[in-house]
Write an enzyme that holds these catalytic residues in place. Structure first.
Site, PDB file in Angstrom:
ATOM      1  N   GLU A   4       6.097 -15.249   0.231  1.00  0.00           N
ATOM      2  CA  GLU A   4       7.908 -14.981  -0.054  1.00  0.00           C
ATOM      3  C   GLU A   4       8.618 -15.640  -0.327  1.00  0.00           C
ATOM      4  OE1 GLU A   4      10.232 -14.076   2.798  1.00  0.00           O
ATOM      5  OE2 GLU A   4       8.549 -12.939   2.546  1.00  0.00           O
ATOM      6  N   HIS A  28       8.551 -13.612  -4.163  1.00  0.00           N
ATOM      7  CA  HIS A  28       9.432 -12.298  -4.407  1.00  0.00           C
ATOM      8  C   HIS A  28      11.195 -12.562  -3.657  1.00  0.00           C
ATOM      9  CE1 HIS A  28      10.514  -8.568  -2.172  1.00  0.00           C
ATOM     10  NE2 HIS A  28      11.100  -8.872  -1.565  1.00  0.00           N
ATOM     11  N   HIS A  67      14.327  -2.061   4.714  1.00  0.00           N
ATOM     12  CA  HIS A  67      14.731  -3.390   3.489  1.00  0.00           C
ATOM     13  C   HIS A  67      13.492  -2.581   2.749  1.00  0.00           C
ATOM     14  CE1 HIS A  67      14.786  -6.871   1.720  1.00  0.00           C
ATOM     15  NE2 HIS A  67      13.491  -7.138   2.178  1.00  0.00           N
ATOM     16  N   HIS A 109       2.119  10.187   9.058  1.00  0.00           N
ATOM     17  CA  HIS A 109       1.923  10.346   8.228  1.00  0.00           C
ATOM     18  C   HIS A 109       0.640  11.130   7.504  1.00  0.00           C
ATOM     19  CE1 HIS A 109       2.604   7.799   4.135  1.00  0.00           C
ATOM     20  NE2 HIS A 109       1.691   7.292   4.599  1.00  0.00           N
ATOM     21  N   HIS A 112      -0.958   1.798  -3.308  1.00  0.00           N
ATOM     22  CA  HIS A 112      -0.082   3.249  -2.510  1.00  0.00           C
ATOM     23  C   HIS A 112       1.236   3.383  -2.156  1.00  0.00           C
ATOM     24  CE1 HIS A 112      -0.544   6.276  -1.067  1.00  0.00           C
ATOM     25  NE2 HIS A 112      -0.063   6.706   0.621  1.00  0.00           N
TER      26      HIS A 112
END
Length: 354
Positions: free
Chosen positions: A82, A85, A146, A259, A320
């Site tokens: 976290e 990032h 986000h 999806h 992905h």
């Protein structure tokens, strides 16, 4: 006459924009890893981590952190992703400030200014969404926004890099007409891929990736029971913490199933778009773009299938996510090339006006 690229003198800020694009890849990858490793609340506060500039490491710091946040004890494997990032994202913000400064310094009719300013404002907004992701405890609407903001930032950095590279397609008149006819189809392809990315974001933020663990069926049925109304209710009521999700299985199945259908539609359309590029003629640039499109699409489809067949390993899931970002980047490149292409017969008269 063959299709070829024409490169004018690169504009100030090109290398910095390219560095920002590369850094944006790391920000996206780290964000995907953080989200998929359930580390989104690895640091329950913001902008620090348990009150630390980095994260609590020593036994004493961990003990104090656990006392301050008794409901979210320190998990070492979730704190560092976290915070790493966050710092990468912060660095990207600093690069945006530098790009605006360069745009102002070298301001001219041909030097992009509005785009760097927009990017800086967008990254500030993206930082706020990062804060809200933590403070609102992974509210899926915020997490999805986000994620889409991250993809948009990556695309905007690449678009600025393309504009600063000052590179354009120069085409003979007959080819120029054929290529110009593809503009609306390429734009539609960009919209379709963006919608599929949004569906993917909604899937992962609602923990719906594992809702259909089998292929080609879902829950061993071709048409399982699904609750689309709840699955796509953006005003859904949530609890104080959305980690792990709170939706019923039928709702998650509806998201995952959508999806999959989106992936089929996207695949068919991108293949058709690549075929239209190939039909332009045996020209290196359009042939190359069509091949890149097909390669990125194939990789993304294989990664999507691998996610399910291999039971959603973290590495494949992160890849992905990045695959979707690079496919989007190819569409951004194609649209830029089509929109800025020049006809050879008018190249010399339009060269200085672009």
């Amino acid at each position: 006459m063959n299709l070829f690229d024409h490169v004018d003198k690169r504009k100030p800020g090109f290398k910095l924009a390219l560095i920002g694009t590369v850094l944006a890849v790391f920000v996206l990858g780290l964000g995907a890893f953080t989200r998929l490793a359930d580390a989104g609340l690895g640091c329950p506060d913001w902008p620090g981590c348990y009150g630390h500039m980095f994260w609590p490491d020593s036994a004493t710091d961990v003990e104090k952190a656990n006392q301050l946040f008794p409901d979210t004890p320190v998990e070492h494997d979730k704190t560092w992703p976290e915070m790493v990032h966050r710092y990468f994202a912060m660095t990207l913000g600093f690069i945006s400030v530098m790009l605006v400064a360069l745009a102002v310094k070298y301001r001219s009719p041909t030097q992009p200014l509005k785009l760097p300013i927009f990017m800086l404002g967008f990254i500030i907004l993206q930082g706020m969404f990062g804060m809200w992701t933590v403070t609102l405890k992974l509210w899926p609407q915020i997490v999805t926004a986000h994620l889409l903001g991250g993809f948009s930032t990556f695309s905007l950095y690449w678009l600025l890099t393309l504009r600063l590279s000052n590179q354009h397609w120069q085409l003979p008149a007959d080819i120029f007409e054929k290529v110009s006819a593809l503009k609306k189809w390429a734009l539609l392809g960009l919209v379709i891929v963006a919608c599929q990315v949004a569906l993917g974001g909604w899937t992962t933020s609602n923990y719906a990736a594992v809702a259909c663990p089998d292929l080609p069926t879902c829950q061993n049925q071709w048409l399982p029971v699904m609750n689309f109304a709840q699955g796509f209710d953006i005003f859904q009521a949530i609890g104080p913490n959305y980690l792990g999700g709170t939706m019923e299985n039928e709702s998650r199945i509806a998201i995952h199933f959508s999806h999959r259908i989106g992936a089929i539609i996207t695949t068919i359309y991108i293949v058709l778009l690549a075929f239209m590029l190939l039909r332009v003629g045996p020209h290196s640039a359009t042939q190359r773009m069509a091949k890149i499109l097909l390669i990125m699409l194939s990789l993304q489809v294989l990664l999507g299938l691998g996610n399910i067949l291999l039971k959603f390993p973290l590495a494949i899931a992160v890849a992905h996510n990045l695959g979707g970002a690079f496919l989007l980047l190819v569409l951004v490149t194609l649209n830029y090339k089509l929109q800025t292409s020049r006809c050879l017969s008018t190249t010399h008269t339009t060269h200085t006006s672009h």
